[in-house]
Design a protein around this motif. Structure first.
Motif, PDB file in Angstrom:
ATOM      1  N   SER A  57       0.836  -1.194   0.000  1.00  0.00           N
ATOM      2  CA  SER A  57       0.000   0.000   0.000  1.00  0.00           C
ATOM      3  C   SER A  57       0.872   1.245   0.000  1.00  0.00           C
ATOM      4  O   SER A  57       2.023   1.211   0.418  1.00  0.00           O
ATOM      5  CB  SER A  57      -0.891   0.025   1.242  1.00  0.00           C
ATOM      6  N   LEU A  58       0.284   2.340  -0.443  1.00  0.00           N
ATOM      7  CA  LEU A  58       0.937   3.640  -0.430  1.00  0.00           C
ATOM      8  C   LEU A  58       0.149   4.575   0.463  1.00  0.00           C
ATOM      9  O   LEU A  58      -1.073   4.471   0.566  1.00  0.00           O
ATOM     10  CB  LEU A  58       0.981   4.237  -1.834  1.00  0.00           C
ATOM     11  N   ARG A  59       0.830   5.518   1.073  1.00  0.00           N
ATOM     12  CA  ARG A  59       0.168   6.572   1.834  1.00  0.00           C
ATOM     13  C   ARG A  59       0.288   7.863   1.044  1.00  0.00           C
ATOM     14  O   ARG A  59       1.375   8.230   0.595  1.00  0.00           O
ATOM     15  CB  ARG A  59       0.831   6.765   3.200  1.00  0.00           C
ATOM     16  N   GLU A  74      -6.958  13.169 -10.032  1.00  0.00           N
ATOM     17  CA  GLU A  74      -6.245  13.707  -8.873  1.00  0.00           C
ATOM     18  C   GLU A  74      -5.726  12.579  -7.982  1.00  0.00           C
ATOM     19  O   GLU A  74      -4.586  12.622  -7.510  1.00  0.00           O
ATOM     20  CB  GLU A  74      -7.154  14.634  -8.064  1.00  0.00           C
ATOM     21  N   LEU A  75      -6.552  11.566  -7.755  1.00  0.00           N
ATOM     22  CA  LEU A  75      -6.120  10.423  -6.956  1.00  0.00           C
ATOM     23  C   LEU A  75      -4.957   9.700  -7.626  1.00  0.00           C
ATOM     24  O   LEU A  75      -3.958   9.364  -6.979  1.00  0.00           O
ATOM     25  CB  LEU A  75      -7.271   9.437  -6.746  1.00  0.00           C
ATOM     26  N   LEU A  76      -5.086   9.458  -8.922  1.00  0.00           N
ATOM     27  CA  LEU A  76      -4.024   8.758  -9.639  1.00  0.00           C
ATOM     28  C   LEU A  76      -2.729   9.554  -9.672  1.00  0.00           C
ATOM     29  O   LEU A  76      -1.634   8.989  -9.577  1.00  0.00           O
ATOM     30  CB  LEU A  76      -4.487   8.413 -11.065  1.00  0.00           C
ATOM     31  N   ALA A  77      -2.826  10.869  -9.759  1.00  0.00           N
ATOM     32  CA  ALA A  77      -1.622  11.714  -9.744  1.00  0.00           C
ATOM     33  C   ALA A  77      -0.935  11.626  -8.384  1.00  0.00           C
ATOM     34  O   ALA A  77       0.298  11.547  -8.306  1.00  0.00           O
ATOM     35  CB  ALA A  77      -1.984  13.157 -10.069  1.00  0.00           C
ATOM     36  N   ALA A  78      -1.710  11.632  -7.295  1.00  0.00           N
ATOM     37  CA  ALA A  78      -1.127  11.513  -5.954  1.00  0.00           C
ATOM     38  C   ALA A  78      -0.479  10.141  -5.762  1.00  0.00           C
ATOM     39  O   ALA A  78       0.587  10.021  -5.170  1.00  0.00           O
ATOM     40  CB  ALA A  78      -2.192  11.769  -4.895  1.00  0.00           C
ATOM     41  N   GLU A  83       4.481   6.786  -5.618  1.00  0.00           N
ATOM     42  CA  GLU A  83       5.239   5.660  -6.160  1.00  0.00           C
ATOM     43  C   GLU A  83       6.667   6.077  -6.536  1.00  0.00           C
ATOM     44  O   GLU A  83       7.578   5.268  -6.460  1.00  0.00           O
ATOM     45  CB  GLU A  83       4.558   5.094  -7.413  1.00  0.00           C
ATOM     46  N   HIS A  84       6.825   7.312  -6.961  1.00  0.00           N
ATOM     47  CA  HIS A  84       8.117   7.783  -7.449  1.00  0.00           C
ATOM     48  C   HIS A  84       8.895   8.578  -6.414  1.00  0.00           C
ATOM     49  O   HIS A  84       9.906   9.176  -6.751  1.00  0.00           O
ATOM     50  CB  HIS A  84       7.913   8.607  -8.730  1.00  0.00           C
TER      51      HIS A  84
END
Length: 85
Positions: A57-59, A74-78, A83-84
């Motif tokens: 998971s990511l925070r 917006e969610l996908l950009a965050a 991830e990067h």
């Protein structure tokens, strides 16, 4: 507690939900009270996004009310930024 599901360009499905860890017994607290405890000074709250397939998971941090107000983009950009980083 509301959650959102989004799919990225690689067909990975992400399930995102407000992260309530650290607020005590969140089962007894209303979602609004929990968000009050977690809100950052900039009006954002922590969100945990879990990809399908069992990867970690990511925070991310999103504006309060993100469940209804944030676009999928917006969610996908965050998520991509987390991830990067």
């Amino acid at each position: 507690m509301k959650q959102r599901e989004v799919q990225d360009a690689n067909n990975m499905r992400w399930t995102c939900v407000e992260a309530l860890s650290g607020v005590g017994d969140a089962s007894d607290a209303s979602a609004e009270a929990a968000a009050d405890k977690l809100e950052n000074g900039d009006g954002t709250v922590p969100v945990a996004c879990t990809p399908s397939g069992g990867a970690s998971s990511l925070r991310i941090r999103m504006p309060r009310g993100w469940e209804e107000s944030a676009s999928d983009e917006e969610l996908l950009a965050a998520i991509a930024a987390a991830e990067h980083s």
